[in-house]
Design an enzyme around this catalytic site. Structure first.
Site, PDB file in Angstrom:
ATOM      1  N   HIS A 272     -16.762  11.725 -23.432  1.00  0.00           N
ATOM      2  CA  HIS A 272     -17.470  10.820 -24.339  1.00  0.00           C
ATOM      3  C   HIS A 272     -16.980  10.984 -25.776  1.00  0.00           C
ATOM      4  O   HIS A 272     -17.645  11.572 -26.620  1.00  0.00           O
ATOM      5  CB  HIS A 272     -18.979  11.053 -24.243  1.00  0.00           C
ATOM      6  N   SER A 273     -15.811  10.427 -26.023  1.00  0.00           N
ATOM      7  CA  SER A 273     -15.162  10.522 -27.326  1.00  0.00           C
ATOM      8  C   SER A 273     -14.778   9.123 -27.801  1.00  0.00           C
ATOM      9  O   SER A 273     -15.054   8.117 -27.141  1.00  0.00           O
ATOM     10  CB  SER A 273     -13.904  11.389 -27.216  1.00  0.00           C
ATOM     11  N   PHE A 274     -14.137   9.049 -28.948  1.00  0.00           N
ATOM     12  CA  PHE A 274     -13.662   7.767 -29.463  1.00  0.00           C
ATOM     13  C   PHE A 274     -12.692   7.111 -28.489  1.00  0.00           C
ATOM     14  O   PHE A 274     -12.649   5.885 -28.379  1.00  0.00           O
ATOM     15  CB  PHE A 274     -13.004   7.979 -30.827  1.00  0.00           C
ATOM     16  N   ARG A 275     -11.935   7.911 -27.769  1.00  0.00           N
ATOM     17  CA  ARG A 275     -10.986   7.370 -26.778  1.00  0.00           C
ATOM     18  C   ARG A 275     -11.741   6.570 -25.713  1.00  0.00           C
ATOM     19  O   ARG A 275     -11.327   5.474 -25.331  1.00  0.00           O
ATOM     20  CB  ARG A 275     -10.203   8.526 -26.145  1.00  0.00           C
ATOM     21  N   HIS A 276     -12.842   7.125 -25.228  1.00  0.00           N
ATOM     22  CA  HIS A 276     -13.672   6.412 -24.255  1.00  0.00           C
ATOM     23  C   HIS A 276     -14.240   5.142 -24.882  1.00  0.00           C
ATOM     24  O   HIS A 276     -14.291   4.084 -24.234  1.00  0.00           O
ATOM     25  CB  HIS A 276     -14.812   7.327 -23.790  1.00  0.00           C
ATOM     26  N   HIS A 311     -21.023   2.311 -28.779  1.00  0.00           N
ATOM     27  CA  HIS A 311     -22.125   2.561 -27.849  1.00  0.00           C
ATOM     28  C   HIS A 311     -22.392   4.040 -27.595  1.00  0.00           C
ATOM     29  O   HIS A 311     -23.478   4.397 -27.158  1.00  0.00           O
ATOM     30  CB  HIS A 311     -21.873   1.846 -26.513  1.00  0.00           C
ATOM     31  N   ASP A 312     -21.430   4.921 -27.880  1.00  0.00           N
ATOM     32  CA  ASP A 312     -21.629   6.362 -27.668  1.00  0.00           C
ATOM     33  C   ASP A 312     -21.457   7.166 -28.951  1.00  0.00           C
ATOM     34  O   ASP A 312     -21.207   8.384 -28.902  1.00  0.00           O
ATOM     35  CB  ASP A 312     -20.642   6.889 -26.612  1.00  0.00           C
ATOM     36  N   GLN A 471     -15.665  11.243  -7.109  1.00  0.00           N
ATOM     37  CA  GLN A 471     -15.421   9.813  -7.253  1.00  0.00           C
ATOM     38  C   GLN A 471     -16.152   8.999  -6.191  1.00  0.00           C
ATOM     39  O   GLN A 471     -16.735   7.954  -6.470  1.00  0.00           O
ATOM     40  CB  GLN A 471     -13.915   9.539  -7.185  1.00  0.00           C
TER      41      GLN A 471
END
EC number: 3.1.4.-
Length: 512
Positions: A272-276, A311-312, A471
């Protein structure tokens, strides 16, 4: 403490320098130089400014010593600089003080060093520390004291130096919302700096055509891009959807918005980072492109894309379960209901108020779409599709919800890489819970996710053998029902369900 920034050539006597033994002392001649340094090192990954505590020693300039040609940014007071740093770099462990207050600031920061001793200690500090920060909104007229102890705060390790906690972030946002006008941070920075110059792209990929090809396909792989490239891709998407919606924002202000947004995510988070966030925004935009005939106005596409990238924001890298048990101060404020999603909405709304207030004209859509990403509400949104295509606000919520869990619909090699990151984050959550139960948070270390992910899927599965079952569990419990429902409602999105089914078949083969 890692770094001390000496800004505007503060008069630091020999005794003060003795306090900085072992620290990296960086001399900067202006506030502009400080900001460029922070942005550049954050973008390059050289320093996140989160893993250790740093201090800015600011020599307040004489008002009458400034040239009329100097940007107004250079004449701000130490109190104003402290406010600006907290607004523009909210997740940075970066305190600001005047030279006379250095000994007190260092004393308090050293008392807080254990809060940053390890990754788990940092995450625990963000979530559970009850430090609220300054309880008074900034008015621009304060006499700055970076080290004033808040006697009403029960945590003895807390100080008013900028040690990040989710509660202090939220408290600051709520306090600022009660004031009519504060320091115009965005205007000061955008007037003084050309933010585009900070976005360094690979020499062989400087053409926008290269990045348009990347973002215009469902094969988008955010993990292959640097932070600067992620910001550039975000700029391209938001510039287009803003233009289509007739929402004006200058290039410099848009880059500043994205830089401030990136600084509001914890760069060390596994998943849950900027990449996500960028990955979810690209997926949101692509879904909107597929469903464009269902939208009456382009402003809806802009708002849901903006919601996607925010959103995160401020996510601690854990989950609502850990926010609520053991209960965190923030969870108490939200009565343990959609804690992170409500937190993200408040934090992001404040950031938009500063950088892009036009978007808040549709704040209800912004809030509803972010709330839809709470997995505890998953079944409710799946049921919305039983009656066919929903009304527009519900459609926007479904789009962002689908984009948020779209990793399992990406091509297998991309989906597997995301599976590695979420596996690492789940492992970290389990380690944090165990450390809390054993009362050894500050001594327990978890390796930050710095190791590169193996190139091929088989090598990944050797290193992370739990991925196939994980998964399948997620697909069977959540993704399959959502994407099957979307495929039933919207012919244009059948490819998502087909991709899920193909990936599911592969993982089933690995579990035999």
């Amino acid at each position: 403490m890692r770094t001390v920034f000496a800004v505007n050539k503060p008069e630091l006597c020999h005794e003060l320098f003795e306090h900085f033994a072992g620290c990296n002392v960086v001399h900067l001649s202006s506030v502009s130089e400080l900001l460029v340094y922070l942005y550049a090192h954050r973008l390059s990954g050289e320093d996140t400014f989160e893993r250790t505590l740093s201090l800015v020693v600011h020599q307040q300039p004489q008002r009458d010593s400034q040239s009329s040609s100097d940007p107004e940014l250079e004449s701000i007071t130490t109190a104003e600089l402290a406010y600006l740093v907290q607004k523009q770099f909210p997740c940075f462990s970066l305190s600001v003080t005047a030279p006379a207050e250095v000994p007190k600031a260092l004393k308090h920061l050293r008392e807080c060093a254990s809060l940053y001793a390890s990754r788990l200690a940092r995450v625990s500090t963000w979530m559970y520390n009850n430090y609220e920060g300054c309880k008074k909104p900034f008015t621009g007229h304060e006499t700055h004291n970076a080290c004033q102890q808040d006697e009403t705060t029960p945590n003895s390790s807390s100080c008013s130096a900028n040690v990040y906690t989710m509660l202090s972030h939220l408290t600051r946002v709520r306090n600022n919302s009660h004031q009519s006008a504060g320091l115009p941070c965005t205007k000061l920075i955008s007037t003084a700096l050309n933010l585009r110059d900070l976005i360094i792209l690979p020499k062989d990929k400087v053409s926008s055509d290269h990045y348009w090809k990347l973002i215009s396909t469902w094969d988008f792989c955010a993990m292959s891009l640097s932070t600067s490239e992620l910001i550039w891709c975000s700029y391209l998407i938001l510039k287009k959807v803003a233009h289509d919606a007739n929402f004006h924002i200058s290039d410099n202000d848009l880059f500043l918005f994205l830089l401030s947004l990136e600084a509001s995510y914890h760069q060390g988070n596994k998943f849950h980072s900027f990449r996500h966030a960028v990955d979810v925004m690209q997926a949101t935009w692509q879904l909107c492109c597929h469903l464009k005939s269902h939208f009456e106005k382009n402003s809806s596409i802009l708002v849901v894309c903006v919601a996607a990238i925010g959103h995160d924001v401020g996510h601690p890298g854990t989950n609502n379960a850990l926010m609520c048990d053991p209960i965190s101060p923030v969870a108490k404020l939200y009565n343990k209901a959609s804690v992170l999603e409500n937190f993200h909405t408040e934090i992001f709304s404040d950031l938009l108020q500063e950088h892009w207030p036009q978007i808040l004209q549709q704040k209800t859509i912004l809030s509803d779409t972010i709330l839809a990403t709470d997995m505890a509400l998953h079944s409710q949104y799946v049921q919305l599709m039983d009656a066919g295509p929903s009304k527009l606000p519900s459609l926007l919520s479904l789009i962002l919800k689908a984009a948020d869990i779209s990793n399992v619909t990406r091509p297998l090699h991309i989906s597997t890489n995301w599976a590695v990151l979420i596996t690492c984050e789940f492992s970290e959550c389990a380690a944090l819970l165990k450390s809390i139960q054993n009362n050894d948070i500050y001594g327990h270390k978890v390796t930050d996710c710095d190791e590169p992910i193996p190139d091929c899927i088989e090598s990944i599965l050797i290193k992370y053998p739990s991925i196939p079952k994980g998964q399948l569990l997620f697909i069977n419990a959540f993704a399959e029902s959502l994407f099957a429902g979307l495929a039933e409602c919207f012919q244009e999105l059948r490819f998502l369900h087909n991709n899920v089914q193909a990936n599911k078949k592969f993982w089933e083969g690995k579990c035999k």
